[in-house]
Scaffold this motif. Structure first.
Motif, PDB file in Angstrom:
ATOM      1  N   PRO A  66       0.846  -1.377  -0.046  1.00  0.00           N
ATOM      2  CA  PRO A  66       0.180   0.004   0.054  1.00  0.00           C
ATOM      3  C   PRO A  66       0.899   1.230   0.061  1.00  0.00           C
ATOM      4  N   PRO A  67       0.467   2.205  -0.532  1.00  0.00           N
ATOM      5  CA  PRO A  67       1.334   3.581  -0.567  1.00  0.00           C
ATOM      6  C   PRO A  67       1.564   4.196   0.507  1.00  0.00           C
ATOM      7  N   GLY A  68       0.892   3.902   1.615  1.00  0.00           N
ATOM      8  CA  GLY A  68       1.437   4.634   2.989  1.00  0.00           C
ATOM      9  C   GLY A  68       2.289   3.792   3.785  1.00  0.00           C
ATOM     10  N   ALA A  69       2.460   2.375   3.281  1.00  0.00           N
ATOM     11  CA  ALA A  69       3.261   1.618   4.084  1.00  0.00           C
ATOM     12  C   ALA A  69       4.857   1.671   3.896  1.00  0.00           C
ATOM     13  N   PHE A  70       5.016   2.059   2.563  1.00  0.00           N
ATOM     14  CA  PHE A  70       6.279   2.406   1.989  1.00  0.00           C
ATOM     15  C   PHE A  70       7.073   3.879   2.831  1.00  0.00           C
ATOM     16  N   SER A  71       6.171   4.929   2.824  1.00  0.00           N
ATOM     17  CA  SER A  71       6.483   6.179   3.531  1.00  0.00           C
ATOM     18  C   SER A  71       6.887   5.593   5.105  1.00  0.00           C
ATOM     19  N   GLY A  72       6.153   5.204   5.625  1.00  0.00           N
ATOM     20  CA  GLY A  72       6.684   4.604   7.097  1.00  0.00           C
ATOM     21  C   GLY A  72       7.801   3.873   7.089  1.00  0.00           C
ATOM     22  N   THR A  73       7.897   2.920   6.332  1.00  0.00           N
ATOM     23  CA  THR A  73       9.084   2.257   6.279  1.00  0.00           C
ATOM     24  C   THR A  73      10.339   2.949   6.137  1.00  0.00           C
ATOM     25  N   GLN A  74      10.045   3.765   4.994  1.00  0.00           N
ATOM     26  CA  GLN A  74      11.302   4.632   4.697  1.00  0.00           C
ATOM     27  C   GLN A  74      11.784   5.711   5.732  1.00  0.00           C
ATOM     28  N   ALA A  75      10.588   6.098   6.610  1.00  0.00           N
ATOM     29  CA  ALA A  75      11.143   7.224   7.823  1.00  0.00           C
ATOM     30  C   ALA A  75      11.688   6.419   8.922  1.00  0.00           C
ATOM     31  N   GLN A  76      11.319   4.911   9.096  1.00  0.00           N
ATOM     32  CA  GLN A  76      12.019   4.275   9.931  1.00  0.00           C
ATOM     33  C   GLN A  76      13.210   3.804   9.438  1.00  0.00           C
ATOM     34  N   ALA A  77      13.546   3.563   8.269  1.00  0.00           N
ATOM     35  CA  ALA A  77      14.854   3.387   7.708  1.00  0.00           C
ATOM     36  C   ALA A  77      15.775   4.426   7.877  1.00  0.00           C
ATOM     37  N   ALA A  78      15.283   5.760   7.630  1.00  0.00           N
ATOM     38  CA  ALA A  78      16.065   6.692   7.950  1.00  0.00           C
ATOM     39  C   ALA A  78      16.556   7.180   9.314  1.00  0.00           C
ATOM     40  N   ARG A  79      15.790   6.705  10.042  1.00  0.00           N
ATOM     41  CA  ARG A  79      16.178   6.744  11.771  1.00  0.00           C
ATOM     42  C   ARG A  79      17.072   5.822  12.239  1.00  0.00           C
ATOM     43  N   GLU A  80      17.049   4.639  11.387  1.00  0.00           N
ATOM     44  CA  GLU A  80      18.126   3.575  11.873  1.00  0.00           C
ATOM     45  C   GLU A  80      19.168   3.509  11.077  1.00  0.00           C
ATOM     46  N   VAL A  81      19.499   4.490  10.079  1.00  0.00           N
ATOM     47  CA  VAL A  81      20.813   4.478   9.723  1.00  0.00           C
ATOM     48  C   VAL A  81      22.111   4.720  10.410  1.00  0.00           C
ATOM     49  N   ASN A  82      22.857   4.016  10.595  1.00  0.00           N
ATOM     50  CA  ASN A  82      23.950   4.229  11.165  1.00  0.00           C
ATOM     51  C   ASN A  82      25.308   4.170  10.248  1.00  0.00           C
ATOM     52  N   THR A  83      26.622   4.311  11.024  1.00  0.00           N
ATOM     53  CA  THR A  83      27.741   4.484  10.179  1.00  0.00           C
ATOM     54  C   THR A  83      27.944   3.075   9.511  1.00  0.00           C
ATOM     55  N   ALA A  84      27.902   1.880  10.281  1.00  0.00           N
ATOM     56  CA  ALA A  84      27.897   0.454   9.630  1.00  0.00           C
ATOM     57  C   ALA A  84      26.945   0.396   8.514  1.00  0.00           C
ATOM     58  N   SER A  85      25.775   0.666   8.694  1.00  0.00           N
ATOM     59  CA  SER A  85      25.020   0.315   7.356  1.00  0.00           C
ATOM     60  C   SER A  85      25.521   1.228   6.212  1.00  0.00           C
ATOM     61  N   LEU A  86      25.776   2.543   6.513  1.00  0.00           N
ATOM     62  CA  LEU A  86      26.385   3.281   5.567  1.00  0.00           C
ATOM     63  C   LEU A  86      27.512   2.889   4.947  1.00  0.00           C
ATOM     64  N   CYS A  87      28.499   2.190   5.751  1.00  0.00           N
ATOM     65  CA  CYS A  87      29.525   1.641   4.974  1.00  0.00           C
ATOM     66  C   CYS A  87      29.149   0.638   4.103  1.00  0.00           C
ATOM     67  N   ARG A  88      28.287  -0.347   4.724  1.00  0.00           N
ATOM     68  CA  ARG A  88      27.739  -1.382   3.596  1.00  0.00           C
ATOM     69  C   ARG A  88      27.002  -0.843   2.364  1.00  0.00           C
ATOM     70  N   ILE A  89      26.270   0.304   2.487  1.00  0.00           N
ATOM     71  CA  ILE A  89      25.784   1.011   1.311  1.00  0.00           C
ATOM     72  C   ILE A  89      26.809   1.267   0.562  1.00  0.00           C
ATOM     73  N   GLY A  90      27.746   1.785   0.945  1.00  0.00           N
ATOM     74  CA  GLY A  90      28.970   2.316   0.145  1.00  0.00           C
ATOM     75  C   GLY A  90      29.874   1.259  -0.308  1.00  0.00           C
ATOM     76  N   GLN A  91      29.890   0.186   0.349  1.00  0.00           N
ATOM     77  CA  GLN A  91      30.438  -1.015  -0.245  1.00  0.00           C
ATOM     78  C   GLN A  91      29.647  -1.494  -1.642  1.00  0.00           C
TER      79      GLN A  91
END
Length: 179
Positions: free
Chosen positions: A12-37
């Protein structure tokens, strides 16, 4: 390249925006390094694809070339280059965000990162360290003596091999003169 699913793809359209906001809060340096890799791996993959396309292209050496094929390959090449520039921008954003997250951290000396277990009783440490030092120096002296003897034996073997080589040379010369 891993991309988030589209909002209309079974969610559903609203579910993605909630998941995206939660993911933005949980971004830490280790996950950023994984994304960079992953981004660096995508950049390497795209670059290899670009070189593969360039290798398959024919040079304009007077041979008639189908314009449709040329336009298709040129479009693929331009698309890869566009995606490559997007990946580099993404990598720059990840790099800047990691630097921002780590800006306030004090660098830890490397010596502190090595695990070290101290023994109980400092009295035993002094005697133990002295005996270990004495044992190590005796062992080193013995190794040096063995190395010296080994070099002498190697020198003797080399002399014997040279003498044998000369003897064989003389025997071959005598046999050649006899024939």
């Amino acid at each position: 390249m891993s991309t988030p699913p589209l909002a209309g793809a079974g969610m559903p359209p609203g579910a993605f925006s909630g998941t995206q906001a939660q993911a933005a809060r949980e971004v830490n340096t280790a996950s950023l390094c994984r994304i960079g890799q992953e981004t660096v791996q995508d950049i390497v993959f795209r670059t290899m694809e670009i070189f593969q396309l360039l290798r398959n292209m024919q040079l304009p050496n007077g041979v008639t070339y189908h314009t449709a094929t040329y336009q298709d390959r040129l479009a693929k090449l331009q698309e890869h280059l566009r995606q490559l520039s997007i990946l580099f921008r993404k990598l720059r954003l990840v790099y800047d965000k990691c630097n921002e997250n780590c800006a306030g951290l004090d660098p830890i000396p490397i010596e502190q990162l090595i695990p070290y277990v101290e023994e109980d009783g400092s009295k035993h440490d002094d005697r133990g360290a002295a005996s270990q030092l004495r044992f190590a120096s005796e062992e080193r002296r013995e190794i040096m003596e063995v190395n010296k003897k080994l070099k002498q034996k190697n020198q003797q073997l080399k002399q014997i091999m040279d003498q044998l080589r000369n003897l064989i040379w003389d025997i071959n010369a005598m046999l050649a003169m006899r024939n």
